[in-house]
Design a protein around this motif. Structure first.
Motif, PDB file in Angstrom:
ATOM      1  N   UNK A  79      56.961  90.470  73.851  1.00 15.80           N
ATOM      2  CA  UNK A  79      55.755  90.336  74.669  1.00 15.80           C
ATOM      3  C   UNK A  79      55.005  89.015  74.567  1.00 15.80           C
ATOM      4  N   UNK A  80      55.374  88.137  73.630  1.00 16.00           N
ATOM      5  CA  UNK A  80      54.631  86.881  73.521  1.00 16.00           C
ATOM      6  C   UNK A  80      54.803  86.102  74.827  1.00 16.00           C
ATOM      7  N   UNK A  81      53.701  85.688  75.433  1.00 16.64           N
ATOM      8  CA  UNK A  81      53.771  85.043  76.741  1.00 16.64           C
ATOM      9  C   UNK A  81      52.643  84.037  76.885  1.00 16.64           C
ATOM     10  N   UNK A  82      53.000  82.775  77.120  1.00 16.68           N
ATOM     11  CA  UNK A  82      51.982  81.743  77.332  1.00 16.68           C
ATOM     12  C   UNK A  82      52.522  80.714  78.311  1.00 16.68           C
ATOM     13  N   UNK A  83      51.600  79.908  78.864  1.00 18.61           N
ATOM     14  CA  UNK A  83      52.000  79.009  79.954  1.00 18.61           C
ATOM     15  C   UNK A  83      53.047  77.986  79.508  1.00 18.61           C
ATOM     16  N   UNK A  84      53.138  77.713  78.205  1.00 17.90           N
ATOM     17  CA  UNK A  84      54.106  76.727  77.719  1.00 17.90           C
ATOM     18  C   UNK A  84      55.457  77.368  77.384  1.00 17.90           C
ATOM     19  N   UNK A  85      55.683  78.624  77.801  1.00 19.65           N
ATOM     20  CA  UNK A  85      56.857  79.365  77.295  1.00 19.65           C
ATOM     21  C   UNK A  85      58.206  78.753  77.669  1.00 19.65           C
ATOM     22  N   UNK A 144      48.885  82.917  70.714  1.00 23.40           N
ATOM     23  CA  UNK A 144      48.309  84.100  71.361  1.00 23.40           C
ATOM     24  C   UNK A 144      48.891  84.299  72.745  1.00 23.40           C
ATOM     25  N   UNK A 145      48.140  83.902  73.759  1.00 18.63           N
ATOM     26  CA  UNK A 145      48.617  84.053  75.131  1.00 18.63           C
ATOM     27  C   UNK A 145      47.991  85.241  75.815  1.00 18.63           C
ATOM     28  N   UNK A 146      48.684  85.736  76.870  1.00 17.37           N
ATOM     29  CA  UNK A 146      48.016  86.671  77.780  1.00 17.37           C
ATOM     30  C   UNK A 146      48.278  88.153  77.485  1.00 17.37           C
ATOM     31  N   UNK A 147      49.091  88.480  76.498  1.00 18.27           N
ATOM     32  CA  UNK A 147      49.344  89.906  76.259  1.00 18.27           C
ATOM     33  C   UNK A 147      48.871  90.383  74.888  1.00 18.27           C
ATOM     34  N   UNK A 148      48.003  89.587  74.272  1.00 18.92           N
ATOM     35  CA  UNK A 148      47.527  89.906  72.917  1.00 18.92           C
ATOM     36  C   UNK A 148      46.769  91.231  72.891  1.00 18.92           C
ATOM     37  N   UNK A 186      51.342  89.625  64.638  1.00 16.79           N
ATOM     38  CA  UNK A 186      51.676  91.046  64.737  1.00 16.79           C
ATOM     39  C   UNK A 186      53.120  91.258  65.188  1.00 16.79           C
ATOM     40  N   UNK A 187      53.771  90.205  65.640  1.00 18.81           N
ATOM     41  CA  UNK A 187      55.112  90.348  66.203  1.00 18.81           C
ATOM     42  C   UNK A 187      56.205  89.923  65.228  1.00 18.81           C
ATOM     43  N   UNK A 188      55.806  89.437  64.051  1.00 19.48           N
ATOM     44  CA  UNK A 188      56.791  88.930  63.083  1.00 19.48           C
ATOM     45  C   UNK A 188      56.943  89.917  61.933  1.00 19.48           C
ATOM     46  N   UNK A 238      60.541  93.993  68.889  1.00 20.81           N
ATOM     47  CA  UNK A 238      60.758  94.258  70.314  1.00 20.81           C
ATOM     48  C   UNK A 238      60.050  95.561  70.698  1.00 20.81           C
ATOM     49  N   UNK A 239      59.820  95.717  71.989  1.00 21.81           N
ATOM     50  CA  UNK A 239      59.133  96.909  72.514  1.00 21.81           C
ATOM     51  C   UNK A 239      59.936  97.447  73.691  1.00 21.81           C
ATOM     52  N   UNK A 240      59.681  98.700  74.084  1.00 21.68           N
ATOM     53  CA  UNK A 240      60.342  99.207  75.285  1.00 21.68           C
ATOM     54  C   UNK A 240      59.973  98.324  76.485  1.00 21.68           C
ATOM     55  N   UNK A 241      60.942  98.066  77.372  1.00 24.34           N
ATOM     56  CA  UNK A 241      60.641  97.259  78.562  1.00 24.34           C
ATOM     57  C   UNK A 241      59.768  98.087  79.498  1.00 24.34           C
TER      58      UNK A 241
END
Ligand code: FAD
Ligand code: ZN
Length: 468
Positions: free
Chosen positions: A128-134, A148-152, A160-162, A211-214
């Motif tokens: 889910x990590x998502x940012x404009x520089x992705x 951070x980005x837009x789905x925090x 929290x994702x590591x 990872x999370x469910x899509x």
């Protein structure tokens, strides 16, 4: 110097030690910091990183860890001494394992974020990590800045994702903490030291990420409303009605929309009338698309009836959702229509955001009549990008940036401090805020940070001059 370069070449191979045309590695993304490295080294494995660090440790050579070099605080670029070695991890770009039962992915530090999102999607999962520089930032950099980005709001920061990390310490020793465990209470949790350390404690070489469910269904809404306080009421209302399904909740001021439209007339609000504030929100459900659409319509219909919001459009398809997100994602570059401005990346307790905006707007207006704040951000996480554009008359761009930055920063950051906030919610300290932070952290807190740094890096070779 040439002896060091020869020794580096012996470790990673001469083609992977660069000494010419180094602009892409020596300067930061905003071209605010222009450095001059001794060399740029691009190792291909953890063993090579460790050998490079051992060499630098032995010779007392300073190291600057670097991944995608999209950082915004000058943390990943060398100084101008010509003596620092940039260790760029971009060649280490393999996904080593995907475990769909454990819901984890083991990756090398140089994997581009977008590649990881695509790899997860190919396995029916979401990273889910998502940012404009992705498209160009890399996971080693994301981890080191705790991006951070837009789905925090839904999934948390990178921290929290590591689940696990492998790090080459400043001594050249390798710490293998590559565990995919959600529970591990065996003493100090070392990975958290390196997450957000901006390369000052070691070089991250591999990670196990969650990872999370899509999502099976998504909805995007663009909303007009009368006040920032109204946006907080809306967030509360939506959390009550839609719960965990809110993945993004972005606030955009009327002046930010005005900036966008002047930057590119195609980037207009889709709402019929102008509003004082706008909210762009995303919702996702891993199961039922119809139920999600019905719940979102009911929740936002209720907000309209209750007078919390004034107008709303729902994206009817992915293309429409994309165009709504283009508004938000173009904002960082669109601000240039009024010349460069003084940027802040701050966080405030969510409940205090509206009061904070009112207080800092008033303090700046008192100091600079006619000043133009460009205010937008991840308000669902209490994070605002509060950028300050000069008044329409009275200052040249150069004078505003050179002469007024310190005073504007002081006004904004003191206000952040009064509201018990943080002067960096996302981008980190790097070189940009290294000195400023000393005003806001206690001597106790700074002392603990220095003690940790001294314990891990007694020679001070790992990204010196950054953070502390
Ligand atoms: P780099 O810039 O290469 O490095 C960043 C820092 O990490 C430096 O201090 C560097 O020394 C250190 N580092 C890099 N790799 C390693 C490693 N392997 N081991 C140890 N230390 C290392 N950030 C957000 O949080 N949220 C956003 O929404 C966001 N949006 C952005 C939008 C744009 C258009 C741009 C240009 C940047 C944005 N950023 C954002 C900032 C930036 O993209 C993030 O900080 C990103 O995580 C940096 O990753 P990178 O690979 O480019 O790291
Ligand atoms: Zn941001």
């Amino acid at each position: 110097m040439t002896a060091t370069i020869d020794a580096l070449a012996a470790i990673v191979g001469a083609p992977h030690v660069l000494v010419h045309d180094l602009d892409a590695y020596a300067n930061d993304w905003r071209k605010k910091y222009r450095g001059r490295p001794l060399a740029v080294v691009k190792p291909g494995s953890t063993e090579e990183v460790a050998a490079v660090v051992r060499l630098c440790h032995a010779t007392g050579t300073a190291i600057v860890p670097q991944a995608g070099n999209t950082g915004l605080v000058g943390g990943g670029v060398p100084d101008a001494s010509g003596a620092q070695v940039v260790v760029n991890v971009s060649r280490m770009n393999r996904v080593l394992a995907v475990d769909t039962t454990n819901n984890t992915m083991t990756v090398e530090a140089g994997c581009i974020l977008q590649h990881l999102q695509e790899t997860a999607a190919a396995h029916g999962r979401l990273f889910p990590l998502s940012l404009a520089a992705e498209g160009s930032c890399e996971i080693g950099g994301n981890i080191s800045t705790n991006a951070g980005g837009v789905q925090v709001l839904r999934y948390g920061n990178t921290r929290e994702l590591v689940l696990g990390l492998e790090v080459v310490l400043p001594s050249g020793e390798v710490w293998n903490g590559l565990k995919g465990l959600r529970k591990d209470n065996t003493g100090y949790d070392l990975k958290h030291l390196f997450i957000g350390a901006e390369g000052t404690l070691g070089i991250v070489t591999r990670a196990v990420v969650k990872l999370f469910p899509a999502p099976a269904a998504t909805q995007t809404a663009f909303i007009g409303l009368g006040s920032a306080a109204g946006a907080l009421r809306l967030l509360d209302h939506m959390k009550g009605a839609l719960g965990e399904r809110i993945t993004a909740f972005e606030l955009i001021s009327a002046f930010s929309m005005n900036v966008l439209e002047r930057f590119n007339p195609a980037l207009r609000s889709p709402l019929a009338a102008p509003h004082a504030w706008y909210v762009l929100t995303d919702l996702a459900d891993s199961r039922d698309a119809l139920a999600l659409a019905a719940d979102v319509e009911a929740a936002l219909g209720g907000a309209l009836e209750a007078g919390i919001i004034d107008d709303v459009v729902l994206a009817k398809n992915e293309g429409e959702a994309r165009r709504l997100w283009d508004l938000r994602e173009t904002l960082p570059e669109a601000q240039i229509v009024d010349g460069r401005n003084i940027k802040h990346d701050v966080s405030i307790p969510i409940s205090a955001i509206a009061d904070f905006i009112a207080a800092v707007d008033a303090a700046l207006e008192a100091a600079y009549p006619g000043v133009r704040p460009v205010n937008f951000g991840h308000v669902g996480d209490g994070n605002l990008h509060y950028n300050v554009t000069r008044p329409a008359a009275g200052y040249t761009e150069e004078a505003w940036m050179a002469d007024e930055s310190a005073r504007v920063n002081r006004i904004v950051h003191d206000c952040v401090h009064r509201f018990n906030g943080s002067i960096s919610a996302e981008h980190g300290l790097g070189q940009l805020k290294r000195d400023e932070i000393r005003r806001y952290k206690s001597e106790t807190e700074l002392g603990v940070m220095r003690a940790i740094k001294a314990a891990l890096d007694p020679k001070g070779i790992m990204n010196p001059g950054k953070v502390i």
